[in-house]
Scaffold this motif. Structure first.
Motif, PDB file in Angstrom:
ATOM      1  N   ASP A 181       0.774  -1.186  -0.056  1.00  0.00           N
ATOM      2  CA  ASP A 181      -0.139  -0.131   0.007  1.00  0.00           C
ATOM      3  C   ASP A 181       1.131   1.352  -0.041  1.00  0.00           C
ATOM      4  O   ASP A 181       2.224   1.427   0.059  1.00  0.00           O
ATOM      5  N   LYS A 182       0.122   2.293  -0.103  1.00  0.00           N
ATOM      6  CA  LYS A 182       0.923   3.731  -0.129  1.00  0.00           C
ATOM      7  C   LYS A 182       1.706   4.205   1.075  1.00  0.00           C
ATOM      8  O   LYS A 182       2.800   4.652   0.694  1.00  0.00           O
ATOM      9  N   THR A 183       1.094   3.610   2.215  1.00  0.00           N
ATOM     10  CA  THR A 183       2.034   4.068   3.309  1.00  0.00           C
ATOM     11  C   THR A 183       3.422   3.207   3.372  1.00  0.00           C
ATOM     12  O   THR A 183       4.532   3.678   3.796  1.00  0.00           O
ATOM     13  N   GLN A 186       4.768   1.915   0.619  1.00  0.00           N
ATOM     14  CA  GLN A 186       5.767   2.557  -0.468  1.00  0.00           C
ATOM     15  C   GLN A 186       6.482   3.961   0.031  1.00  0.00           C
ATOM     16  O   GLN A 186       7.450   4.155  -0.179  1.00  0.00           O
TER      17      GLN A 186
END
Length: 151
Positions: free
Chosen positions: A128-130, A132
């Protein structure tokens, strides 16, 4: 090809690259930076539930490259870094990123630390974005360009 399929392919490629370098990845700085990276990914959203902690610990124990080190030593280091992050995420993250940065002197190790972060982050099927974002921050701590890892 769907984004997730590309990511799975990329993670598999990174694991293969890590295996090819396994004999070069035996230093204490690599060990410590890898465990710091695993803790960062596990706590990327600012908290870690027991199931996530156990999942990452299991991935660490079964990762072929990390078998260069005693499992109980890796577990202790991972737990120590995770405790710093869960006590005070913002403050803990500064110290844990400094630990990651110690691997910057050896480019092979620095890249391997990022690859481990990506492999761990994607192991649950959702990088997920966090996750990444913390791996991207680790790239900066290691003086590596994030785009080299599609981040």
């Amino acid at each position: 090809m769907a984004l997730w399929d590309r990511f799975k392919e990329s993670a598999a490629t990174m694991q293969t690259q890590l295996m090819a370098k396994k004999n070069d990845l035996k230093s204490g700085s690599f060990r410590d930076a890898s465990m710091a990276m695993c803790a960062l990914v596990a706590a990327a959203d600012g908290s870690v539930d027991p199931a996530e902690r156990q999942r990452v610990a299991s991935l660490i124990a079964t990762n072929e490259v990390l078998r260069n080190f005693p499992a109980e030593d890796l577990q202790r280091r991972f737990d120590d870094y995770l405790n710093k992050l869960t006590a005070d995420f913002a403050f803990g993250k500064v110290g844990v990123l400094q630990e990651v940065g110690k691997a910057r002197k050896k480019p092979v190790e620095a890249r391997a630390v990022i690859q481990i972060g990506i492999v761990i982050g994607g192991a649950d099927g959702d990088f997920d974005k966090t996750e990444q974002a913390v791996v991207r921050e680790a790239c900066f701590a290691l003086d590596l360009p994030p785009h080299e890892f599609d981040l």
